[in-house]
Design a protein around this motif. Sequence first.
Motif, PDB file in Angstrom:
ATOM      1  N   VAL A  21       3.403 -15.051  10.418  1.00 50.02           N
ATOM      2  CA  VAL A  21       2.264 -14.394   9.765  1.00 50.02           C
ATOM      3  C   VAL A  21       2.753 -13.208   8.950  1.00 50.02           C
ATOM      4  CG1 VAL A  21       0.023 -13.259  10.092  1.00 50.02           C
ATOM      5  CG2 VAL A  21       0.745 -15.088  11.660  1.00 50.02           C
ATOM      6  N   ILE A  22       2.316 -13.145   7.689  1.00 46.32           N
ATOM      7  CA  ILE A  22       2.706 -12.057   6.799  1.00 46.32           C
ATOM      8  C   ILE A  22       1.470 -11.222   6.477  1.00 46.32           C
ATOM      9  CG2 ILE A  22       3.804 -11.418   4.630  1.00 46.32           C
ATOM     10  CD1 ILE A  22       5.598 -13.050   6.570  1.00 46.32           C
ATOM     11  N   THR A  23       1.414 -10.018   7.008  1.00 55.08           N
ATOM     12  CA  THR A  23       0.303  -9.109   6.745  1.00 55.08           C
ATOM     13  C   THR A  23       0.664  -8.214   5.564  1.00 55.08           C
ATOM     14  OG1 THR A  23      -0.008  -9.065   9.141  1.00 55.08           O
ATOM     15  CG2 THR A  23      -1.317  -7.523   7.855  1.00 55.08           C
ATOM     16  N   TYR A  24      -0.336  -7.913   4.737  1.00 52.33           N
ATOM     17  CA  TYR A  24      -0.131  -7.049   3.576  1.00 52.33           C
ATOM     18  C   TYR A  24      -1.468  -6.449   3.199  1.00 52.33           C
ATOM     19  CZ  TYR A  24      -2.409 -10.649   0.776  1.00 52.33           C
ATOM     20  OH  TYR A  24      -3.342 -11.518   0.266  1.00 52.33           O
ATOM     21  N   ASN A  25      -1.467  -5.482   2.285  1.00 54.66           N
ATOM     22  CA  ASN A  25      -2.731  -4.984   1.742  1.00 54.66           C
ATOM     23  C   ASN A  25      -2.578  -4.786   0.246  1.00 54.66           C
ATOM     24  OD1 ASN A  25      -2.443  -2.003   0.914  1.00 54.66           O
ATOM     25  ND2 ASN A  25      -1.588  -1.955   2.988  1.00 54.66           N
ATOM     26  N   PHE A  26      -3.691  -4.603  -0.430  1.00 56.11           N
ATOM     27  CA  PHE A  26      -3.685  -4.429  -1.884  1.00 56.11           C
ATOM     28  C   PHE A  26      -4.403  -3.142  -2.264  1.00 56.11           C
ATOM     29  CE2 PHE A  26      -3.581  -6.217  -6.254  1.00 56.11           C
ATOM     30  CZ  PHE A  26      -2.379  -6.909  -6.189  1.00 56.11           C
ATOM     31  N   MET A  27      -4.260  -2.123  -1.406  1.00 54.12           N
ATOM     32  CA  MET A  27      -4.863  -0.818  -1.681  1.00 54.12           C
ATOM     33  C   MET A  27      -3.969  -0.035  -2.631  1.00 54.12           C
ATOM     34  SD  MET A  27      -6.358   0.413   2.042  1.00 54.12           S
ATOM     35  CE  MET A  27      -5.256  -0.495   3.147  1.00 54.12           C
ATOM     36  N   PRO A  28      -4.489   0.438  -3.751  1.00 55.87           N
ATOM     37  CA  PRO A  28      -3.662   1.194  -4.691  1.00 55.87           C
ATOM     38  C   PRO A  28      -3.177   2.527  -4.118  1.00 55.87           C
ATOM     39  CG  PRO A  28      -5.677   0.420  -5.754  1.00 55.87           C
ATOM     40  CD  PRO A  28      -5.843   0.203  -4.278  1.00 55.87           C
ATOM     41  N   ILE A  29      -1.917   2.797  -4.275  1.00 56.76           N
ATOM     42  CA  ILE A  29      -1.254   4.080  -4.027  1.00 56.76           C
ATOM     43  C   ILE A  29      -1.229   4.469  -2.550  1.00 56.76           C
ATOM     44  CG2 ILE A  29      -1.160   6.544  -4.578  1.00 56.76           C
ATOM     45  CD1 ILE A  29      -2.545   5.907  -7.226  1.00 56.76           C
ATOM     46  N   LEU A  30      -2.393   4.707  -1.969  1.00 59.64           N
ATOM     47  CA  LEU A  30      -2.471   5.209  -0.594  1.00 59.64           C
ATOM     48  C   LEU A  30      -2.976   4.137   0.348  1.00 59.64           C
ATOM     49  CD1 LEU A  30      -4.145   8.622  -1.459  1.00 59.64           C
ATOM     50  CD2 LEU A  30      -1.782   8.325  -0.704  1.00 59.64           C
TER      51      LEU A  30
END
Length: 388
Positions: A101-110
């Motif tokens: 499982v590969i977790t990630y996010n797409f929140m800019p900068i912070l």
Amino acid sequence: MLMHQTMRWYGPNDVVKLSDIRQAGCAGVVTALHQIPVGDVWPVAEIMKRKELIEAAGMSWTVVESLPVSEDIKKQNGDYIKHIENYKISLRNLAECGIKVITYNFMPILDWLRTDIAYTMPDGSKALYFHRLSFIAFDLYQLKRPGAENEYSAEEKEAALIWLNNMREEDREQLFRNLLLGLPGSDDAFTAEQVLAALKTYANIDADKLKEHLVYFLQQVVPVAEACGLVMAIHPDDPPYPVLGLPRIVSTEADAAYLLNAVDSPANGLCFCTGSYGARADNNIVKMLQRFGDRVHFLHLRNTKRDTEGNFYEAAHLAGDTDMYEVIKEVLAIQKRRNISLPMRPDHGHQMLDDLNKKTYPGYSAIGRLKGLAELRGVEYALSKMLQ
């Protein structure tokens, strides 16, 4: 079938040791290679080094949190093509090492934002807290973000200024530090100048444009993940609404539906965080699980308590606005239908007992998460017996 119970570990420098996590009853660890610069390839040798440490402690590592997405990818500029290619190589390397499982996010900068990382609860433990008026005061009068004054009402601006003026100097300084904390896994904080410069690079990127960039990224990497037997799990925005003029695109049920439909593959799924989604009153957590259950690949079970002013704090795992009994009941139904044990971790535990005297990553002290895990495990065990 019970959930695969894990805890997050920030690596060898984490105050919380692998032995602590095992004693908490976890079968696995969720971790990442924070030492590798964002955008670079994760080499097999480094992945295996981390995996062998975890296995030597008697646990497994099958969930990465997180394989970070670079700002160039989010903005589609600079080295974004190279970074996407590197991401694909990292996915193949992780699959070769047995990661699933590969977790990630797409929140800019912070990443996540909180105004108080040591909010005192009635029992004396410490919690993470987001106080909207403090955040507005920071945005307008401490960070002094250009254009911020156009995003708040006259009443909010006046109230925020009064609030800031009534704060002690040390509390104002602490607010500033809290909101400029670095990404999880790092002790480094951003400076105001760094944040303002970074915000300027997103001046022409609204929510629709950022969604386009997310879909493009997924179109490139999801086929690789699927071919390797991996699944991608996106973490929702935290807080789940725009901050500092930045778009947030994974905050609501509609957002989740959009990205799952845009790249319709079993490998494109969700890290379902009940705390992040639960900070919005318009997100029905149980109904979202019922709708998206087949595309949930990882669970963050935590609870928040919100009010009508936009404030929320990290509640005890069974004590916030989300009905954790109904959540776990639905998770058990999903697992039975899919014949799978979903990885789960408790999240953002209270700092308590001996941990009050330790410096840990905010929300990630050992004892508070142990308490949360024990509570979640008890609910799950009782429900599993009832539903047999």
